[in-house]
Design a protein around this motif. Structure first.
Motif, PDB file in Angstrom:
ATOM      1  N   LEU A 107       0.839  -1.203   0.000  1.00 46.31           N
ATOM      2  CA  LEU A 107       0.000   0.000   0.000  1.00 46.31           C
ATOM      3  C   LEU A 107       0.870   1.248   0.000  1.00 46.31           C
ATOM      4  CD1 LEU A 107      -3.025   0.825   0.209  1.00 46.31           C
ATOM      5  CD2 LEU A 107      -2.668   1.060   2.669  1.00 46.31           C
ATOM      6  N   ARG A 108       0.531   2.211  -0.850  1.00 45.33           N
ATOM      7  CA  ARG A 108       1.294   3.452  -0.938  1.00 45.33           C
ATOM      8  C   ARG A 108       0.485   4.663  -0.469  1.00 45.33           C
ATOM      9  NH1 ARG A 108       5.926   2.900  -4.125  1.00 45.33           N
ATOM     10  NH2 ARG A 108       6.128   0.856  -5.076  1.00 45.33           N
ATOM     11  N   VAL A 109      -0.823   4.636  -0.728  1.00 47.64           N
ATOM     12  CA  VAL A 109      -1.720   5.721  -0.314  1.00 47.64           C
ATOM     13  C   VAL A 109      -2.918   5.106   0.393  1.00 47.64           C
ATOM     14  CG1 VAL A 109      -3.177   7.633  -1.082  1.00 47.64           C
ATOM     15  CG2 VAL A 109      -1.032   7.154  -2.267  1.00 47.64           C
ATOM     16  N   ASP A 110      -3.218   5.579   1.589  1.00 50.73           N
ATOM     17  CA  ASP A 110      -4.371   5.058   2.320  1.00 50.73           C
ATOM     18  C   ASP A 110      -5.661   5.342   1.557  1.00 50.73           C
ATOM     19  OD1 ASP A 110      -3.396   3.765   4.570  1.00 50.73           O
ATOM     20  OD2 ASP A 110      -3.351   5.587   5.787  1.00 50.73           O
ATOM     21  N   PRO A 111      -6.605   4.396   1.542  1.00 48.12           N
ATOM     22  CA  PRO A 111      -7.935   4.680   0.986  1.00 48.12           C
ATOM     23  C   PRO A 111      -8.642   5.715   1.840  1.00 48.12           C
ATOM     24  CG  PRO A 111      -7.904   2.555   2.098  1.00 48.12           C
ATOM     25  CD  PRO A 111      -6.480   3.032   2.055  1.00 48.12           C
ATOM     26  N   TRP A 112      -9.723   6.303   1.311  1.00 43.76           N
ATOM     27  CA  TRP A 112     -10.357   7.428   1.984  1.00 43.76           C
ATOM     28  C   TRP A 112     -10.787   7.096   3.409  1.00 43.76           C
ATOM     29  CZ3 TRP A 112     -15.082   7.272   4.173  1.00 43.76           C
ATOM     30  CH2 TRP A 112     -15.998   6.325   3.727  1.00 43.76           C
ATOM     31  N   ALA A 113     -11.284   5.880   3.635  1.00 46.72           N
ATOM     32  CA  ALA A 113     -11.804   5.540   4.959  1.00 46.72           C
ATOM     33  C   ALA A 113     -10.699   5.549   6.016  1.00 46.72           C
ATOM     34  CB  ALA A 113     -12.490   4.170   4.914  1.00 46.72           C
ATOM     35  N   ILE A 114      -9.568   4.944   5.701  1.00 53.03           N
ATOM     36  CA  ILE A 114      -8.457   4.914   6.648  1.00 53.03           C
ATOM     37  C   ILE A 114      -7.845   6.310   6.779  1.00 53.03           C
ATOM     38  CG2 ILE A 114      -6.178   3.946   7.134  1.00 53.03           C
ATOM     39  CD1 ILE A 114      -7.071   1.388   5.779  1.00 53.03           C
ATOM     40  N   ALA A 115      -7.766   7.034   5.654  1.00 52.99           N
ATOM     41  CA  ALA A 115      -7.239   8.399   5.707  1.00 52.99           C
ATOM     42  C   ALA A 115      -8.108   9.278   6.600  1.00 52.99           C
ATOM     43  CB  ALA A 115      -7.164   8.983   4.301  1.00 52.99           C
ATOM     44  N   LEU A 116      -9.422   9.073   6.552  1.00 57.08           N
ATOM     45  CA  LEU A 116     -10.334   9.858   7.393  1.00 57.08           C
ATOM     46  C   LEU A 116     -10.186   9.477   8.860  1.00 57.08           C
ATOM     47  CD1 LEU A 116     -12.485  12.049   7.283  1.00 57.08           C
ATOM     48  CD2 LEU A 116     -14.207  10.260   6.985  1.00 57.08           C
ATOM     49  N   ASP A 148     -16.933  17.253   3.092  1.00 56.35           N
ATOM     50  CA  ASP A 148     -17.805  17.851   2.072  1.00 56.35           C
ATOM     51  C   ASP A 148     -17.263  17.585   0.677  1.00 56.35           C
ATOM     52  OD1 ASP A 148     -19.730  18.840   3.742  1.00 56.35           O
ATOM     53  OD2 ASP A 148     -19.470  20.936   3.180  1.00 56.35           O
ATOM     54  N   SER A 149     -15.952  17.727   0.523  1.00 53.94           N
ATOM     55  CA  SER A 149     -15.333  17.512  -0.781  1.00 53.94           C
ATOM     56  C   SER A 149     -15.389  16.041  -1.192  1.00 53.94           C
ATOM     57  CB  SER A 149     -13.883  17.999  -0.758  1.00 53.94           C
ATOM     58  OG  SER A 149     -13.292  17.877  -2.035  1.00 53.94           O
ATOM     59  N   LEU A 150     -15.198  15.135  -0.248  1.00 54.39           N
ATOM     60  CA  LEU A 150     -15.315  13.708  -0.549  1.00 54.39           C
ATOM     61  C   LEU A 150     -16.696  13.379  -1.103  1.00 54.39           C
ATOM     62  CD1 LEU A 150     -13.635  12.025   2.583  1.00 54.39           C
ATOM     63  CD2 LEU A 150     -12.785  11.939   0.231  1.00 54.39           C
ATOM     64  N   ILE A 151     -17.721  13.966  -0.489  1.00 56.08           N
ATOM     65  CA  ILE A 151     -19.095  13.706  -0.920  1.00 56.08           C
ATOM     66  C   ILE A 151     -19.376  14.362  -2.258  1.00 56.08           C
ATOM     67  CG2 ILE A 151     -21.524  14.023  -0.341  1.00 56.08           C
ATOM     68  CD1 ILE A 151     -20.619  14.075   2.636  1.00 56.08           C
ATOM     69  N   GLN A 152     -19.050  15.646  -2.377  1.00 52.59           N
ATOM     70  CA  GLN A 152     -19.358  16.400  -3.589  1.00 52.59           C
ATOM     71  C   GLN A 152     -18.642  15.834  -4.803  1.00 52.59           C
ATOM     72  OE1 GLN A 152     -20.866  18.762  -6.293  1.00 52.59           O
ATOM     73  NE2 GLN A 152     -21.590  18.813  -4.180  1.00 52.59           N
ATOM     74  N   SER A 153     -17.408  15.378  -4.623  1.00 53.93           N
ATOM     75  CA  SER A 153     -16.628  14.866  -5.743  1.00 53.93           C
ATOM     76  C   SER A 153     -16.968  13.421  -6.102  1.00 53.93           C
ATOM     77  CB  SER A 153     -15.138  14.968  -5.428  1.00 53.93           C
ATOM     78  OG  SER A 153     -14.813  14.208  -4.272  1.00 53.93           O
ATOM     79  N   GLY A 154     -17.796  12.785  -5.287  1.00 58.29           N
ATOM     80  CA  GLY A 154     -18.191  11.412  -5.569  1.00 58.29           C
ATOM     81  C   GLY A 154     -17.182  10.367  -5.117  1.00 58.29           C
ATOM     82  N   ILE A 155     -16.188  10.782  -4.365  1.00 61.47           N
ATOM     83  CA  ILE A 155     -15.183   9.829  -3.877  1.00 61.47           C
ATOM     84  C   ILE A 155     -15.809   8.895  -2.845  1.00 61.47           C
ATOM     85  CG2 ILE A 155     -12.985   9.611  -2.633  1.00 61.47           C
ATOM     86  CD1 ILE A 155     -12.237  12.377  -3.795  1.00 61.47           C
ATOM     87  N   ALA A 156     -16.695   9.409  -2.031  1.00 62.58           N
ATOM     88  CA  ALA A 156     -17.372   8.601  -1.013  1.00 62.58           C
ATOM     89  C   ALA A 156     -18.793   9.103  -0.833  1.00 62.58           C
ATOM     90  CB  ALA A 156     -16.617   8.659   0.311  1.00 62.58           C
ATOM     91  N   ALA A 157     -19.703   8.197  -0.548  1.00 59.11           N
ATOM     92  CA  ALA A 157     -21.100   8.563  -0.328  1.00 59.11           C
ATOM     93  C   ALA A 157     -21.310   9.025   1.114  1.00 59.11           C
ATOM     94  CB  ALA A 157     -22.003   7.369  -0.609  1.00 59.11           C
ATOM     95  N   TYR A 158     -22.260   9.919   1.297  1.00 58.49           N
ATOM     96  CA  TYR A 158     -22.585  10.428   2.636  1.00 58.49           C
ATOM     97  C   TYR A 158     -22.849   9.274   3.596  1.00 58.49           C
ATOM     98  CZ  TYR A 158     -25.023  13.110   6.259  1.00 58.49           C
ATOM     99  OH  TYR A 158     -25.408  13.670   7.459  1.00 58.49           O
ATOM    100  N   GLU A 159     -23.646   8.307   3.145  1.00 57.92           N
ATOM    101  CA  GLU A 159     -24.018   7.189   4.004  1.00 57.92           C
ATOM    102  C   GLU A 159     -22.801   6.360   4.412  1.00 57.92           C
ATOM    103  OE1 GLU A 159     -27.320   8.677   1.673  1.00 57.92           O
ATOM    104  OE2 GLU A 159     -25.337   7.906   1.083  1.00 57.92           O
ATOM    105  N   ASP A 160     -21.862   6.182   3.502  1.00 55.59           N
ATOM    106  CA  ASP A 160     -20.669   5.392   3.817  1.00 55.59           C
ATOM    107  C   ASP A 160     -19.777   6.120   4.826  1.00 55.59           C
ATOM    108  OD1 ASP A 160     -21.486   3.400   2.090  1.00 55.59           O
ATOM    109  OD2 ASP A 160     -20.346   4.192   0.381  1.00 55.59           O
ATOM    110  N   ILE A 161     -19.663   7.433   4.655  1.00 59.25           N
ATOM    111  CA  ILE A 161     -18.871   8.206   5.618  1.00 59.25           C
ATOM    112  C   ILE A 161     -19.543   8.187   6.985  1.00 59.25           C
ATOM    113  CG2 ILE A 161     -17.975  10.492   6.190  1.00 59.25           C
ATOM    114  CD1 ILE A 161     -17.771  11.047   3.210  1.00 59.25           C
TER     115      ILE A 161
END
Length: 237
Positions: free
Chosen positions: A67-76, A93-106
């Motif tokens: 692994l070189r870059v943490d996925p969004w969940a671990i990074a958060l 907000d940016s994660l949601i707006q950009s479609g990287i992660a859904a509100y419900e998943d966060i």
């Protein structure tokens, strides 16, 4: 794996230090807008931590060797123990707006954290379309002032924030408000809004990021006078 990540100097530095890119640095590489930050956030393995010093506070196991870059969940997870509340709200907000992660998943991820680690979560709103908009909304909220993001005004279109009945706050970003066409369009919109009885405050990127006290005081002055509560001339919205 993120496309082109091997060529990114921050990724190379994290891997070279014996860890992976984490926290705000990882969220930025993944495509989220984050607050300006000169720190390089690295999540180390247990052995590397002893050799190189501590990285960000984390709630995850040691990173896999590939692994070189943490996925969004671990990074958060990492960011929750490192970044300020407003920086976290901006990133989410940016994660949601950009479609990287859904509100419900966060939300599902955040609710698993220890008590007290996500007091900022209720301030998140994926409707905000820029970091400067999120910052302004968060700071107003911190002063007890509600604002609605991305309100559609007939004949005008969407405005960044609406406070009360007629205070429109437009938060310019570097990416979308600097060209000639955008400059002319913004001024035309402002002119029409004022003609209809709205109050318009347009904030630059630099003002939002680096002139917080005076910007907030000016907005509070308008609200204290209750100017924002008057109904616009055309009775909308």
């Amino acid at each position: 794996m993120v496309s082109g990540e091997n060529a990114h100097p921050e990724v190379a530095a994290a891997v070279g230090a014996g860890g992976v890119l984490a926290c705000g640095s990882a969220l930025r590489i993944l495509g989220a807008w984050t607050m300006p930050d000169n720190k390089l956030h690295i999540r180390y393995s247990s052995d590397a931590r002893r050799r190189f010093g501590s990285g960000c506070q984390v709630y995850a196991k040691d990173p896999p060797a590939d692994l070189r870059v943490d996925p969004w969940a671990i990074a958060l997870d990492c960011a929750a123990g490192c970044l300020s509340a407003e920086a976290l709200v901006v990133a989410v907000d940016s994660l949601i707006q950009s479609g990287i992660a859904a509100y419900e998943d966060i939300e599902a991820r955040v609710l698993k954290w220890p008590p007290g680690h996500a007091t900022w979560w209720t301030a998140c709103d994926g409707r905000s379309e820029s970091g400067t908009e999120t910052l302004t909304r968060f700071r107003l909220r911190s002063c007890g002032i509600d604002s609605i993001p991305q309100v559609v005004i007939p004949g005008i279109g969407r405005v960044d924030l609406l406070v009360g009945r007629r205070l429109v706050i437009e938060c310019d970003s570097r990416a979308h408000h600097t060209g000639t066409l955008a400059y002319e369009s913004d001024r035309r919109r402002d002119r029409v809004l004022v003609a209809r009885g709205f109050l318009v405050v347009r904030l630059s990127y630099h003002q939002v990021l680096y002139d917080r006290p005076s910007v907030l005081e000016d907005l509070l002055t308008i609200v204290r006078r209750r100017d924002h509560l008057q109904r616009p001339a055309n009775n909308t919205p």
